[in-house]
Design an enzyme around this catalytic site. Structure first.
Site, mmCIF file in Angstrom:
data_model
loop_
_atom_site.group_PDB
_atom_site.id
_atom_site.type_symbol
_atom_site.label_atom_id
_atom_site.label_comp_id
_atom_site.label_asym_id
_atom_site.label_seq_id
_atom_site.Cartn_x
_atom_site.Cartn_y
_atom_site.Cartn_z
ATOM 1 N N GLU A 157 0.778 -1.292 0.012
ATOM 2 C CA GLU A 157 0.056 0.045 0.053
ATOM 3 C C GLU A 157 0.753 1.098 0.110
ATOM 4 O O GLU A 157 0.572 2.169 -0.611
ATOM 5 C CB GLU A 157 -0.942 -0.145 1.233
ATOM 6 C CG GLU A 157 -2.175 1.041 1.161
ATOM 7 C CD GLU A 157 -3.198 0.929 2.054
ATOM 8 O OE1 GLU A 157 -3.971 0.185 1.847
ATOM 9 O OE2 GLU A 157 -3.092 1.293 3.332
ATOM 10 N N HIS A 201 7.468 -27.412 1.870
ATOM 11 C CA HIS A 201 6.551 -28.364 1.360
ATOM 12 C C HIS A 201 5.480 -27.899 0.611
ATOM 13 O O HIS A 201 4.396 -28.281 0.380
ATOM 14 C CB HIS A 201 5.829 -29.309 2.494
ATOM 15 C CG HIS A 201 6.995 -29.830 3.349
ATOM 16 N ND1 HIS A 201 7.425 -31.193 3.107
ATOM 17 C CD2 HIS A 201 7.718 -29.475 4.470
ATOM 18 C CE1 HIS A 201 8.336 -31.581 3.938
ATOM 19 N NE2 HIS A 201 8.364 -30.653 4.787
ATOM 20 N N LYS A 217 -13.089 2.002 -3.113
ATOM 21 C CA LYS A 217 -14.315 2.267 -2.117
ATOM 22 C C LYS A 217 -15.156 3.314 -2.986
ATOM 23 O O LYS A 217 -16.367 2.990 -2.874
ATOM 24 C CB LYS A 217 -13.711 3.579 -0.989
ATOM 25 C CG LYS A 217 -12.879 2.539 0.094
ATOM 26 C CD LYS A 217 -12.303 3.425 1.140
ATOM 27 C CE LYS A 217 -11.520 2.724 2.108
ATOM 28 N NZ LYS A 217 -11.041 3.597 3.165
#
Length: 557
Positions: free
Chosen positions: A347, A376, A480
């Site tokens: 950000e 793994h 937003k």
């Protein structure tokens, strides 16, 4: 290879073997010397940084010196109170949170110190039972409602420092997913009556947090509990959330300041209140950050761990983020560190435009989990696949604070963990994959505070090296705004359907009525049909042929 050796005489084999051994020995000697040259130890914290496995030329740091000098100067100005977030005309003051004496005014210093004292006083009264639930019960749980910087930092700290000795058990609602919210609230069950709820939002207008607050308030009321006696607001003075808390007479309010960004707010009330309630030592946490701040104020690139990190990021990605940052902490307690760093780094550095208005599309992608779990999972690709990353190993030297058994004669599980770390580091290096290593003595409040401070400063330095504003987030705001537009369009769709009691609509027909994009309309209608009993969907041969209708007389709007 076997055929090659078979074709040689014994004398020739000895010669080849000796040459290989000499080459390997020379490489190891060179690696050892480079390790010592680029090894940095922070005595005050017993933290070290090793960048020797990054393949930069010795001249690289010297060549970067003009930008390094500028970064040091700009950081000094930032800490001195300069407007360092020009887009929002704000100071950037998260460094003052752990050393109020660095604040540029007495008013700010007093605000910081008095707030920390208020946090400690409030938490002490909660723990002692002086502050109780409205029914007079002691609080045993703490529910944190927030998102982004208002949740990631507290989550990381809670997981890193939590233990069976916690004074209160932390829980989190960090999304607007009703299923996720329901799982948390259902999991609390009868303990909801002993749960202190923190609602964290600087602006007070964050919808995800608002939604979580409303659903939690409804859960309290459904249980016959008056939620204001359980709620604490952590927000900006005069925000929508602050006004609600005042009007409804919530239990407590704590401030957030506009000079502290969300992703750097963990040492403000955002992080201090939940961690103190959990039972962690906030003074030691802040002290660890302050010690790292002192170490990262040194005006020498080779002696400043944050600048060394920033330079390695710049080198690896050619100043354009061309390689991903893989965080590999070999400690379960640091599992959420990469998640926390995703926001802090991405950000802050993911920007389209630089400070001069040029299109740059900057950023560094961050991912990771923990070792040796990663061995793994995706270490196979790191070793043998596309070379589009650099790795950061985080070593924790203290294996455990409890007695360890031998899983083999003279070998503990912790020995294996160390072996896997060093083995993976060696394997990546041998495969030409660049990496660096941070070594810390333990995972405790001081070290966690120091790690956060190290990366906060590195992000600030890197931003100057590439000439961007690390302290705003226009892309988040754009998302937003787009979400708000879609919700407004949804209201329009519902109103249109209600106004035509018996009509069916395709996405194209509704889009024409609402003067909107048919794909947006299609997704809205599909969502409504899945979640509203009064909206039905008749599937067609393709999306454009689907028909949507509202049940007559449903009265929904």
């Amino acid at each position: 290879m076997m055929a090659f050796y078979a074709s040689l005489s014994k004398k020739e084999i000895f010669s080849v073997t000796n040459q290989a051994a000499a080459y390997y020995s020379a490489r190891m000697s060179e690696s050892w010397q480079r390790y010592q040259e680029y090894y940095l130890h922070i005595d005050s914290l017993d933290i070290s940084l090793d960048v020797s496995r990054m393949k930069f030329d010795d001249s690289f740091i010297d060549d970067m010196q003009p930008r390094v000098t500028l970064a040091f100067d700009q950081m000094n100005e930032l800490e001195g109170g300069a407007i360092s977030n020009p887009d929002e005309n704000r100071m950037v003051g998260h460094y003052w949170l752990r050393d109020a004496d660095k604040a540029p005014t007495e008013l700010l210093k007093e605000a910081i110190t008095s707030t920390v004292a208020d946090v400690s006083d409030f938490v002490s009264k909660v723990h002692s039972g002086e502050i109780t639930t409205p029914q007079g019960q002691t609080f045993t749980e703490v529910l944190i409602i927030g998102i982004g910087g208002s949740a990631l930092g507290p989550q990381f700290i809670a997981d890193a420092l939590g233990s069976s000795a916690d004074r209160m058990t932390p829980h989190f609602i960090d999304n607007t997913d009703p299923d996720g919210t329901g799982r948390v609230l259902q999991g609390l069950g009868e303990r909801l009556s002993r749960t202190l709820t923190l609602v964290i939002s600087k602006s007070g207008g964050t919808k995800e947090t608002r939604n979580g607050m409303l659903e939690t308030a409804a859960a309290y009321e459904a249980a016959g509990l008056q939620y204001p006696g359980y709620f604490v607001a952590i927000t900006g003075d005069g925000s929508d959330l602050d006004n609600v808390a005042v009007k409804e007479k919530w239990l407590k309010r704590f401030p957030m300041w506009d000079w502290v960004g969300g992703r750097t707010s963990v040492m403000s009330t955002v992080g201090l209140v939940p961690m103190a309630l959990q039972g962690c030592d906030i003074e030691v946490f802040l002290s660890g950050a302050a010690k790292m701040d002192a170490a990262t104020r040194v005006h020498s690139a080779k002696k400043n761990p944050a600048m060394l990190l920033a330079l390695m990021w710049h080198y690896a990605g050619e100043g354009r983020g061309r390689k991903d940052m893989v965080i590999l902490p070999y400690k379960d307690r640091l599992m959420l560190f990469s998640k926390y760093l995703q926001q802090l780094v991405m950000e802050s550095l993911g920007k389209e435009i630089d400070l001069d208005g040029h299109l740059v599309n900057q950023g560094i992608a961050v991912y990771g989990n923990k070792g040796s779990t990663d061995q793994h999972a995706y270490v196979q690709q790191l070793r043998d696949g596309v070379n589009n990353f650099f790795a950061t190993f985080i070593e924790v030297r203290q294996n455990s604070h409890t007695d360890m058994i031998d899983v083999e004669p003279g070998v503990t599980s912790g020995d294996y963990l160390q072996g896997f770390l060093r083995g993976t580091r060696a394997a990546l290096t041998e495969g030409g994959r660049e990496n660096l290593t941070i070594s810390v003595p333990d995972v405790n409040a001081e070290i966690v505070g120091a790690l956060i401070a190290l990366y906060e400063r590195a992000v600030g330095f890197y931003a100057t090296l590439v000439n961007i504003n690390a302290y705003h987030q226009p892309g988040v705001e754009a998302g937003k705004k787009a979400a708000t537009r879609l919700l407004e369009l949804q209201e329009k769709v519902l109103a249109q359907m209600q106004s035509q009691n018996s009509s069916e609509y395709t996405a194209d027909e509704m889009a024409e009525s609402c003067e909107a994009d048919p794909e947006d309309i299609y997704h809205i209608l599909t969502h409504l049909a899945a979640n509203r009993d009064f909206i039905t969907r008749a599937a067609g041969s393709r999306p454009a042929a689907d028909r949507f209708s509202m049940q007559t007389g449903s009265g929904a709007a």
